[in-house]
Design an enzyme around this catalytic site. Structure first.
Site, PDB file in Angstrom:
ATOM      1  N   ILE A 128       0.843  -1.200   0.000  1.00 57.53           N
ATOM      2  CA  ILE A 128       0.000   0.000   0.000  1.00 57.53           C
ATOM      3  C   ILE A 128       0.881   1.254   0.000  1.00 57.53           C
ATOM      4  CG2 ILE A 128      -1.714   1.326   1.319  1.00 57.53           C
ATOM      5  CD1 ILE A 128      -2.877  -1.337   2.318  1.00 57.53           C
ATOM      6  N   ARG A 164      -5.463 -17.758  14.536  1.00 57.72           N
ATOM      7  CA  ARG A 164      -5.722 -16.906  13.372  1.00 57.72           C
ATOM      8  C   ARG A 164      -6.128 -15.492  13.810  1.00 57.72           C
ATOM      9  NH1 ARG A 164      -7.516 -16.205   7.996  1.00 57.72           N
ATOM     10  NH2 ARG A 164      -8.258 -14.080   7.870  1.00 57.72           N
ATOM     11  N   TYR A 184      -4.080 -11.549  14.988  1.00 56.56           N
ATOM     12  CA  TYR A 184      -3.917 -10.309  14.199  1.00 56.56           C
ATOM     13  C   TYR A 184      -5.122  -9.390  14.401  1.00 56.56           C
ATOM     14  CZ  TYR A 184      -4.085  -7.722   9.639  1.00 56.56           C
ATOM     15  OH  TYR A 184      -4.180  -6.781   8.633  1.00 56.56           O
ATOM     16  N   LYS A 238      -5.186  -5.738  16.239  1.00 56.01           N
ATOM     17  CA  LYS A 238      -5.643  -4.558  15.486  1.00 56.01           C
ATOM     18  C   LYS A 238      -6.836  -3.920  16.199  1.00 56.01           C
ATOM     19  CE  LYS A 238      -3.533  -4.330  11.238  1.00 56.01           C
ATOM     20  NZ  LYS A 238      -2.553  -3.297  10.886  1.00 56.01           N
ATOM     21  N   ARG A 256      -0.371 -13.561   0.557  1.00 60.60           N
ATOM     22  CA  ARG A 256      -1.837 -13.521   0.506  1.00 60.60           C
ATOM     23  C   ARG A 256      -2.336 -14.092  -0.823  1.00 60.60           C
ATOM     24  NH1 ARG A 256      -2.043  -7.501   2.996  1.00 60.60           N
ATOM     25  NH2 ARG A 256      -0.040  -7.481   1.923  1.00 60.60           N
ATOM     26  N   ARG A 266     -15.051 -13.060  -0.375  1.00 61.72           N
ATOM     27  CA  ARG A 266     -14.320 -11.820  -0.186  1.00 61.72           C
ATOM     28  C   ARG A 266     -14.806 -10.803  -1.212  1.00 61.72           C
ATOM     29  NH1 ARG A 266     -12.895 -14.357   3.591  1.00 61.72           N
ATOM     30  NH2 ARG A 266     -10.795 -14.713   4.413  1.00 61.72           N
ATOM     31  N   ASP A 290     -11.264 -18.820   9.630  1.00 60.04           N
ATOM     32  CA  ASP A 290     -11.444 -17.907   8.496  1.00 60.04           C
ATOM     33  C   ASP A 290     -12.635 -16.978   8.688  1.00 60.04           C
ATOM     34  OD1 ASP A 290     -10.793 -16.805   6.094  1.00 60.04           O
ATOM     35  OD2 ASP A 290     -11.185 -18.584   4.881  1.00 60.04           O
TER      36      ASP A 290
HETATM   37  N1  NAD Z   1      -3.402  -5.013   1.602  1.00 62.49           N
HETATM   38  C1  NAD Z   1      -4.588  -5.112   2.176  1.00 62.49           C
HETATM   39  O1  NAD Z   1      -5.556  -5.407   1.534  1.00 62.49           O
HETATM   40  C2  NAD Z   1      -4.767  -4.823   3.634  1.00 62.49           C
HETATM   41  C3  NAD Z   1      -5.970  -5.224   4.190  1.00 62.49           C
HETATM   42  C4  NAD Z   1      -6.216  -4.964   5.516  1.00 62.49           C
HETATM   43  C5  NAD Z   1      -5.301  -4.280   6.259  1.00 62.49           C
HETATM   44  N2  NAD Z   1      -4.140  -3.873   5.708  1.00 62.49           N
HETATM   45  C6  NAD Z   1      -3.223  -3.145   6.580  1.00 62.49           C
HETATM   46  O2  NAD Z   1      -2.574  -2.120   5.829  1.00 62.49           O
HETATM   47  C7  NAD Z   1      -1.223  -1.998   6.235  1.00 62.49           C
HETATM   48  C8  NAD Z   1      -0.283  -2.134   5.042  1.00 62.49           C
HETATM   49  O3  NAD Z   1      -0.541  -3.346   4.378  1.00 62.49           O
HETATM   50  P1  NAD Z   1       0.276  -3.826   3.094  1.00 62.49           P
HETATM   51  O4  NAD Z   1      -0.635  -4.703   2.346  1.00 62.49           O
HETATM   52  O5  NAD Z   1       0.905  -2.674   2.424  1.00 62.49           O
HETATM   53  O6  NAD Z   1       1.378  -4.734   3.790  1.00 62.49           O
HETATM   54  P2  NAD Z   1       2.952  -4.880   3.475  1.00 62.49           P
HETATM   55  O7  NAD Z   1       3.440  -6.038   4.257  1.00 62.49           O
HETATM   56  O8  NAD Z   1       3.168  -4.890   2.009  1.00 62.49           O
HETATM   57  O9  NAD Z   1       3.554  -3.528   4.061  1.00 62.49           O
HETATM   58  C9  NAD Z   1       3.884  -3.340   5.405  1.00 62.49           C
HETATM   59  C10 NAD Z   1       5.231  -2.669   5.461  1.00 62.49           C
HETATM   60  O10 NAD Z   1       5.542  -2.392   6.830  1.00 62.49           O
HETATM   61  C11 NAD Z   1       6.923  -2.621   7.028  1.00 62.49           C
HETATM   62  N3  NAD Z   1       7.175  -2.901   8.429  1.00 62.49           N
HETATM   63  C12 NAD Z   1       6.664  -3.916   9.174  1.00 62.49           C
HETATM   64  N4  NAD Z   1       7.178  -3.869  10.418  1.00 62.49           N
HETATM   65  C13 NAD Z   1       8.017  -2.818  10.455  1.00 62.49           C
HETATM   66  C14 NAD Z   1       8.858  -2.276  11.467  1.00 62.49           C
HETATM   67  N5  NAD Z   1       8.923  -2.835  12.679  1.00 62.49           N
HETATM   68  N6  NAD Z   1       9.583  -1.178  11.176  1.00 62.49           N
HETATM   69  C15 NAD Z   1       9.537  -0.633   9.949  1.00 62.49           C
HETATM   70  N7  NAD Z   1       8.774  -1.103   8.947  1.00 62.49           N
HETATM   71  C16 NAD Z   1       8.017  -2.190   9.204  1.00 62.49           C
HETATM   72  C17 NAD Z   1       7.236  -3.838   6.150  1.00 62.49           C
HETATM   73  O11 NAD Z   1       8.610  -3.928   5.847  1.00 62.49           O
HETATM   74  C18 NAD Z   1       6.357  -3.561   4.935  1.00 62.49           C
HETATM   75  O12 NAD Z   1       7.100  -2.902   3.923  1.00 62.49           O
HETATM   76  C19 NAD Z   1      -1.021  -3.045   7.334  1.00 62.49           C
HETATM   77  O13 NAD Z   1      -1.195  -2.419   8.576  1.00 62.49           O
HETATM   78  C20 NAD Z   1      -2.130  -4.041   7.105  1.00 62.49           C
HETATM   79  O14 NAD Z   1      -2.507  -4.677   8.297  1.00 62.49           O
HETATM   80  C21 NAD Z   1      -3.838  -4.160   4.408  1.00 62.49           C
HETATM   81  O1  UGA Z   2      -6.863  -8.054   2.886  1.00 66.61           O
HETATM   82  C1  UGA Z   2      -7.562  -7.857   3.882  1.00 66.61           C
HETATM   83  O2  UGA Z   2      -8.548  -7.162   3.865  1.00 66.61           O
HETATM   84  C2  UGA Z   2      -7.178  -8.515   5.189  1.00 66.61           C
HETATM   85  O3  UGA Z   2      -7.407  -9.857   4.988  1.00 66.61           O
HETATM   86  C3  UGA Z   2      -6.374 -10.733   4.738  1.00 66.61           C
HETATM   87  O4  UGA Z   2      -6.950 -11.969   5.115  1.00 66.61           O
HETATM   88  P1  UGA Z   2      -7.560 -12.945   4.054  1.00 66.61           P
HETATM   89  O5  UGA Z   2      -8.499 -12.279   3.120  1.00 66.61           O
HETATM   90  O6  UGA Z   2      -8.109 -14.129   4.768  1.00 66.61           O
HETATM   91  O7  UGA Z   2      -6.212 -13.368   3.343  1.00 66.61           O
HETATM   92  P2  UGA Z   2      -5.845 -13.953   1.932  1.00 66.61           P
HETATM   93  O8  UGA Z   2      -4.515 -14.587   2.059  1.00 66.61           O
HETATM   94  O9  UGA Z   2      -5.963 -12.919   0.912  1.00 66.61           O
HETATM   95  O10 UGA Z   2      -6.899 -15.152   1.727  1.00 66.61           O
HETATM   96  C4  UGA Z   2      -8.188 -14.986   1.227  1.00 66.61           C
HETATM   97  C5  UGA Z   2      -8.890 -16.338   1.204  1.00 66.61           C
HETATM   98  O11 UGA Z   2      -8.236 -17.181   0.253  1.00 66.61           O
HETATM   99  C6  UGA Z   2      -7.923 -18.440   0.834  1.00 66.61           C
HETATM  100  N1  UGA Z   2      -6.683 -18.935   0.147  1.00 66.61           N
HETATM  101  C7  UGA Z   2      -5.508 -18.273   0.272  1.00 66.61           C
HETATM  102  C8  UGA Z   2      -4.387 -18.708  -0.411  1.00 66.61           C
HETATM  103  C9  UGA Z   2      -4.466 -19.848  -1.232  1.00 66.61           C
HETATM  104  O12 UGA Z   2      -3.480 -20.290  -1.893  1.00 66.61           O
HETATM  105  N2  UGA Z   2      -5.655 -20.486  -1.336  1.00 66.61           N
HETATM  106  C10 UGA Z   2      -6.764 -20.065  -0.663  1.00 66.61           C
HETATM  107  O13 UGA Z   2      -7.832 -20.698  -0.785  1.00 66.61           O
HETATM  108  C11 UGA Z   2      -7.785 -18.170   2.321  1.00 66.61           C
HETATM  109  O14 UGA Z   2      -7.998 -19.324   3.085  1.00 66.61           O
HETATM  110  C12 UGA Z   2      -8.879 -17.124   2.514  1.00 66.61           C
HETATM  111  O15 UGA Z   2     -10.112 -17.769   2.656  1.00 66.61           O
HETATM  112  C13 UGA Z   2      -5.161 -10.480   5.619  1.00 66.61           C
HETATM  113  O16 UGA Z   2      -5.437 -10.814   6.940  1.00 66.61           O
HETATM  114  C14 UGA Z   2      -4.735  -9.062   5.635  1.00 66.61           C
HETATM  115  O17 UGA Z   2      -3.848  -8.732   4.639  1.00 66.61           O
HETATM  116  C15 UGA Z   2      -5.820  -8.057   5.640  1.00 66.61           C
HETATM  117  O18 UGA Z   2      -5.881  -7.492   6.913  1.00 66.61           O
END
Ligand code: NAD
Ligand code: UGA
Length: 435
Positions: A74, A227, A230, A234, A280, A305, A382
């Protein structure tokens, strides 16, 4: 064939040639330097002339943003948007910068003086408070957020999502800094409807499954279902931020992303991440498609989802950044309720889209079922269904997602194919080292 000028052995003409080439190179360098200065000036003027206004028509002043976790999925998209379209400055904090290197180098980039990378682990670095003090706004994205870690590394997960976020909240509160904190839709846990019998008519009633920021409960499994480590961490940091707002006047916004996906998400195991790593679902399925392996459906892929394109979601974050009066004190769902699928349907659609963009025939056996215990290990559980209610974000920011699931998969899988297909081919072709 001998070219009299280029290949002359005569010392004087060779010296003349060298002088000539040196002069030509200097002229070229000087022209390029002037061109870059001009380009930067034009860019600055363009930025200044695009007088940015907020949703209430007020001009937006350039600010400094301390973005923690800026090097992740992100963060990289948010930095890109801020550099390309706004005059804001970013202090980018992370332990990695591979995903934003294209924004940091070369130094001639038009925004070079607006982004600084600080390689800091926020767990144990005293420089963090100084950076927070230098900024007008703090955005915290840092977290462990891959489900494969929640039940196998629950301590790291809880520390990362709660303990490590604590000083950020504290420094913001003590220094009167605005905070945008990234939480997750996982704080809702399971839907109320999931506890009803399978064929119960109320399961069809949105009141039993649509997730609403100010009304839905947070429903997690038992403690041995790790599971939820997290989601629980949060949830507690959300409650702490909310309490800092209520008791100490912290200006905050909490973002609950609902499955944001797009280019640069996570890693492809064995290419730019560990071979045994489990990213993911987008990256898991991309990896399977690139390697021409069946996609693994955890517990039959029945969970549902809603997926949103990262670029749509970033628009929502930009509105939060630039409209503090409308975003402060709010918790926002950010998702696309129109893009709901089961994980099985996602696998089928990704298979079809990948075949189109890669021009390879689809696999004969595209999917295979696997138990969650085998895939994730003991303690996995899940979320059954995740539909975001959009009332609050619509009312406060007038934001709506745009991109359909098919379109977002098409652009994302085109990127995955371009970025990884060749590397995967080479990795597969490499003979296994003899022991
Ligand atoms: N991608 C999604 O759909 C999604 C969904 C729900 C929540 N989020 C939340 O959004 C945020 C960002 O998600 P993302 O998908 O970009 O994840 P990401 O893992 O790609 O990015 C997280 C970044 O934080 C950095 N980081 C972690 N611990 C650190 C530390 N101790 N010091 C410095 N840097 C650190 C990592 O190196 C990484 O680059 C997270 O808080 C995640 O829980 C993301
Ligand atoms: O993205 C989000 O909004 C949040 O949800 C994600 O959780 P989840 O959606 O369960 O994670 P994914 O790994 O994307 O899995 C989605 C679904 O696919 C399934 N899955 C995953 C991987 C795979 O190879 N096959 C498979 O069936 C998982 O069991 C789950 O039901 C993660 O927890 C976070 O990055 C975030 O906070």
């Amino acid at each position: 064939m001998n070219f009299p000028f280029h290949h002359s052995k005569h010392p004087r003409s060779s010296r003349r040639r060298t002088v000539y080439l040196d002069r030509e190179r200097d002229i070229y360098r000087e022209r390029r330097r002037r061109f870059l200065i001009l380009e930067r000036e034009i860019y600055r003027e363009e930025m200044a002339s695009q007088a940015r206004v907020d949703l209430d028509g007020r001009p937006i002043k350039p600010i400094t943003i301390c973005m923690i976790g800026a090097g992740g999925f992100i963060g990289s998209h948010l930095c890109e948007k801020l550099m390309a379209e706004t005059p804001h400055k970013v202090l980018a904090v992370d332990v990695y910068n591979d995903k934003i290197r294209h924004l940091l180098e070369p130094a001639s980039l038009p925004w070079a003086d607006r982004i600084q990378f600080h390689r800091i682990n926020i767990k144990n670095d005293s420089r963090l408070e100084g950076l927070i003090k230098m900024a007008d706004l703090i955005i915290n994205l840092a977290a462990i957020c891959t489900p494969a870690d929640y039940n196998t590394r629950p301590l790291d997960t809880i520390y990362s999502n709660f303990i490590d976020a604590l000083p950020v909240v504290k420094y913001c509160s003590e220094n009167n800094k605005r905070l945008i904190h990234f939480s997750t839709c996982e704080v809702y846990g399971k839907t109320i409807g999931s506890f009803l019998p399978k064929d119960h008519p109320l399961r069809q009633d949105p009141a039993y499954y649509v997730l609403k920021e100010d009304a839905s409960p947070c429903i997690f499994g038992s403690i041995e279902k790790q599971r939820w480590s997290y989601a629980c961490a949060k949830q507690l940091i959300e409650r702490l931020i909310y309490a800092e707002g209520a008791e100490n006047g912290l200006e905050f916004t909490i973002v609950r992303p609902f499955n944001w996906i797009g280019p640069r998400m996570d890693f492809i195991p064995g290419i730019d991440g560990p071979s045994e790593g489990v990213p993911r679902v987008l990256a898991c399925f991309s990896n399977n498609l690139l390697r021409r392996e069946p996609l693994k459906l955890v517990d039959g892929g029945q969970s549902q989802r809603t997926f949103i394109y990262i670029k749509d979601a970033i628009e929502a974050v930009m509105l939060m950044i630039e409209n503090p009066a409308r975003a402060n004190g709010q918790i926002f769902n950010v998702g696309n309720p129109n893009n709901e699928v089961t994980v099985r349907q996602l696998a089928e659609m990704m298979t079809e889209v990948y075949s189109k963009v890669s021009e390879e025939p689809p696999l004969e056996v595209p999917t295979v079922d696997i138990s969650s215990k085998e895939f994730y290990g003991e303690g996995y559980d899940d979320s059954d269904k995740r539909i975001p209610d959009m009332t609050i974000i619509n009312r406060q920011l007038g934001w709506n997602p745009k991109t359909s699931l098919w379109d977002l998969l098409e652009s994302t899988l085109t990127y995955q194919h371009r970025t990884y297909a060749e590397a995967i081919k080479q990795a597969i072709a490499k003979p296994v080292a003899s022991s």
